[in-house]
Design an enzyme around this catalytic site. Structure first.
Site, PDB file in Angstrom:
ATOM      1  N   HIS A  73      73.266 -52.010  11.926  1.00 20.51           N
ATOM      2  CA  HIS A  73      74.669 -51.317  11.446  1.00 20.51           C
ATOM      3  C   HIS A  73      75.320 -52.624  10.366  1.00 20.51           C
ATOM      4  CE1 HIS A  73      77.037 -52.411  14.481  1.00 20.51           C
ATOM      5  NE2 HIS A  73      76.432 -52.143  15.084  1.00 20.51           N
ATOM      6  N   ASP A 115      76.670 -58.320  16.950  1.00 16.88           N
ATOM      7  CA  ASP A 115      76.256 -56.813  16.192  1.00 16.88           C
ATOM      8  C   ASP A 115      77.404 -56.263  15.258  1.00 16.88           C
ATOM      9  OD1 ASP A 115      76.721 -54.130  17.584  1.00 16.88           O
ATOM     10  OD2 ASP A 115      78.321 -54.868  18.852  1.00 16.88           O
ATOM     11  N   GLU A 147      78.806 -47.598  12.454  1.00 13.34           N
ATOM     12  CA  GLU A 147      77.709 -46.948  14.228  1.00 13.34           C
ATOM     13  C   GLU A 147      79.536 -47.181  15.106  1.00 13.34           C
ATOM     14  OE1 GLU A 147      76.689 -47.340  17.739  1.00 13.34           O
ATOM     15  OE2 GLU A 147      77.853 -49.257  16.727  1.00 13.34           O
ATOM     16  N   GLU A 148      79.844 -48.217  14.696  1.00 10.46           N
ATOM     17  CA  GLU A 148      81.037 -48.070  16.122  1.00 10.46           C
ATOM     18  C   GLU A 148      81.761 -46.873  16.379  1.00 10.46           C
ATOM     19  OE1 GLU A 148      80.447 -50.629  17.730  1.00 10.46           O
ATOM     20  OE2 GLU A 148      79.666 -52.381  17.150  1.00 10.46           O
ATOM     21  N   ASP A 163      69.864 -53.532  17.001  1.00  4.70           N
ATOM     22  CA  ASP A 163      71.353 -53.761  17.615  1.00  4.70           C
ATOM     23  C   ASP A 163      71.989 -53.982  19.480  1.00  4.70           C
ATOM     24  OD1 ASP A 163      73.928 -53.011  17.628  1.00  4.70           O
ATOM     25  OD2 ASP A 163      73.515 -51.576  17.524  1.00  4.70           O
ATOM     26  N   HIS A 208      81.981 -57.126  21.583  1.00  5.42           N
ATOM     27  CA  HIS A 208      82.758 -56.427  20.798  1.00  5.42           C
ATOM     28  C   HIS A 208      84.501 -57.506  21.380  1.00  5.42           C
ATOM     29  CE1 HIS A 208      81.546 -52.249  21.111  1.00  5.42           C
ATOM     30  NE2 HIS A 208      80.687 -53.006  20.341  1.00  5.42           N
TER      31      HIS A 208
HETATM   32 ZN   LIG Z   1      75.994 -52.533  17.356  1.00  2.00          ZN
END
Ligand SMILES: [Zn+2]
Ligand SMILES: *[C@@H]1O[C@H](CO)[C@@H](O)[C@H](O)[C@H]1NC(C)=O
Ligand SMILES: *[C@@H]1O[C@H](CO)[C@@H](O)[C@H](O)[C@H]1NC(C)=O
Ligand SMILES: *[C@@H]1O[C@H](CO)[C@@H](O)[C@H](O)[C@H]1NC(C)=O
Ligand SMILES: *[C@@H]1O[C@H](CO)[C@@H](O)[C@H](O)[C@H]1NC(C)=O
Length: 481
Positions: A300, A312, A346-347, A374, A444
């Protein structure tokens, strides 16, 4: 990754149970009843076919790991993330990222490069701060959670109630009214503990809290808050919610145990704007014999609005692109189409991917295998796979081709928020398993930068990804379902 692994787990269990009758049938087929079957080639024949790809696999691996393409996926990802930075759904940065990638894929000479439009959530963080004012003045490092409401401009100032679990919150419900609930839940696993991030605000609101602060979902912290999506439950007041560091959560728990009164002033400028236009980004190597049949590989393109989104999921994007480039460099055109999709949003819960599924599910019988990376692109350990026993038997032979890089393990349970819908509908799915012990340290956070990535590890991941995609796309038959 990842949105709601708790739900994913549950769906995973359903899927396995749903497959039980098929597994039994597959067993019977392999043991006696279905042999000989004129439609289904014997495993021995397929094994022979697959072992014929050893030289090609070796070539792909050599090009990626020692050859001309060495470090290319890392270099491309560094140029991309250093230029664009992070790219949350709805942001100008994400638009820039998609345009950047679209041009780069065309320049790279890939086929059918195009964008497919989707609607995505548009949440903005705004300015945010949290000050402890009792028992002492202390500036806390926080990250508001995706979809959270903001506070008024003065903020909310309230006494804190520290709990270690939802059970403790319920048993102390009478103490929660008008307070800021601080969750200091221990980290068990991401899949289990993320429930506090996802549902902490609504659970606190149900007992009358005015805000909630949640210990970041990570095993390790250097005073780093970890953001992520959260879910308000219908019919429950929306209260502001943010993640705090392990350090601050533990300190407040200690203060509370000593009987000290804790007061925090929270200010959040978060807002949800109308849904925005965005795009899934697509590129292909068109199949020579069955161009309508597809092996899909993906990562993603969106990220959180902190760090660089290098891990990520910049890594998944870069190795998927690299896989196509490697095959193109070697002039390898498989019988079926290899289609790369770089998902958007995606998130926020696989938003781009679910619209893609709706648009393309009419062609589901032509989807041979769906792949997503991912979970980091560290040293590869193996391929995670979900499919029937017969498909698994074929994949066992495919991963043997990865002996030169020592990643011949085929593991259970392919996963990925963005390929989940296809797998639930019966399409075989695969994901990359790497040495990801540190994945959730960076997940994140501001720490998700190129510094987490290694060119040597990415070379290996790219080689694995390219060999699996190519061989499956070139076999005489699609994977059994
Ligand atoms: Zn991800
Ligand atoms: C690839 O990266 C590794 C690790 O940084 C380095 O040792 C190697 O020299 C690089 N190779 C090329 C061709 O730049
Ligand atoms: C805490 O900071 C406030 C200003 O924000 C100040 O008025 C107060 O005296 C400080 N308290 C302590 C104990 O230092
Ligand atoms: C479905 O497959 C057909 C045949 O390849 C193709 O023409 C069509 O565009 C595909 N539809 C979608 C939605 O991908
Ligand atoms: C190959 O992988 C296995 C299992 O992951 C590991 O134990 C072994 O040390 C590896 N060998 C080499 C040569 O890397």
């Amino acid at each position: 990754m990842v949105f709601h692994p708790v739900l994913t787990y549950m769906m995973g269990t359903d899927r396995v149970l749903g497959l039980l009758p098929l597994l039994v049938l597959a067993f019977l087929c392999e043991s006696l009843y279905c042999k000989p079957n004129n439609d289904v080639r014997s495993l021995a024949e397929i094994t022979r076919e697959i072992s014929g790809y050893r030289a090609i696999a070796q070539k792909i691996i050599h090009l990626a790991v020692q050859g001309e393409a060495q470090n290319r996926s890392y270099d491309r990802l560094a140029a991309f993330t250093d230029t664009v930075g992070n790219r949350i759904s709805g942001s100008r940065n994400l638009e820039v990222a998609i345009k950047y990638m679209y041009s780069a894929l065309i320049q790279d000479g890939l086929e059918n490069v195009h964008l497919e439009q989707v609607k995505v959530p548009h949440w903005v963080r705004g300015q945010e701060s949290a000050m402890m004012v009792l028992p002492r003045n202390h500036t806390m490092t926080i990250l508001g959670l995706g979809s959270s409401v903001g506070t008024s401009s003065q903020g909310v100032e309230a006494e804190v109630l520290v709990v270690e679990s939802f059970e403790e919150l319920r048993s102390r419900a009478s103490e929660a009214k008008g307070k800021i609930v601080v969750y200091n839940q221990p980290f068990v696993s991401y899949g289990e503990t993320v429930a506090y991030r996802a549902y902490g605000a609504s659970e606190a609101a149900k007992v009358g809290a005015v805000a909630s602060l949640i210990r970041s979902i990570t095993p390790v912290s250097i005073n780093s808050p970890h953001t992520g999506w959260q879910d308000y439950q219908p019919g429950v007041p929306h209260i502001p919610t943010a993640c705090i560091t392990i350090e601050d959560a533990e300190m407040m728990a200690r203060m509370a145990r000593r009987g000290q009164k804790i007061v925090v002033r929270l200010r959040m400028g978060a807002q949800t704007l109308p849904d925005a236009d965005s795009f899934n980004t697509v590129a292909e190597i068109v199949g020579s014999e069955h161009p309508e049949q597809v092996v899909l590989l993906s990562g993603h393109l969106d990220s959180w609005d902190v760090g660089q989104g290098a891990m990520d999921d910049g890594g998944g994007v870069a190795i998927s692109w690299e896989a196509l480039s490697l095959l193109r460099d070697l002039g390898l055109r498989p019988k079926r189409t290899i289609r790369m999709v770089l998902w958007t949003a995606e998130e926020q819960g696989g938003v781009g991917a679910s619209q893609y599924f709706e648009r393309h599910k009419g062609n589901i019988s032509n989807f041979d295998l769906v792949m997503e990376s991912d979970l980091g692109t560290f040293s590869p350990l193996g391929l995670q796979f979900s499919g029937t026993k017969q498909a698994e038997a074929v994949m066992q032979e495919v991963v043997k081709l990865l002996a030169p890089i020592n990643t011949t393990a085929l593991e259970e349970h392919g996963e990925g928020t963005d390929i989940e819908l296809w797998m639930e509908a019966g399409v075989p799915g695969a994901s990359l398993h790497t040495a990801d012990e540190k994945y959730f340290w960076f997940h994140h956070t501001e720490g998700d930068t190129m510094t987490v990535q290694s060119p040597v590890e990415m070379n290996l991941c790219s080689a694995l990804w390219a060999v699996v995609a190519y061989v499956v796309a070139d076999l005489d038959d699609m994977l059994p379902r």
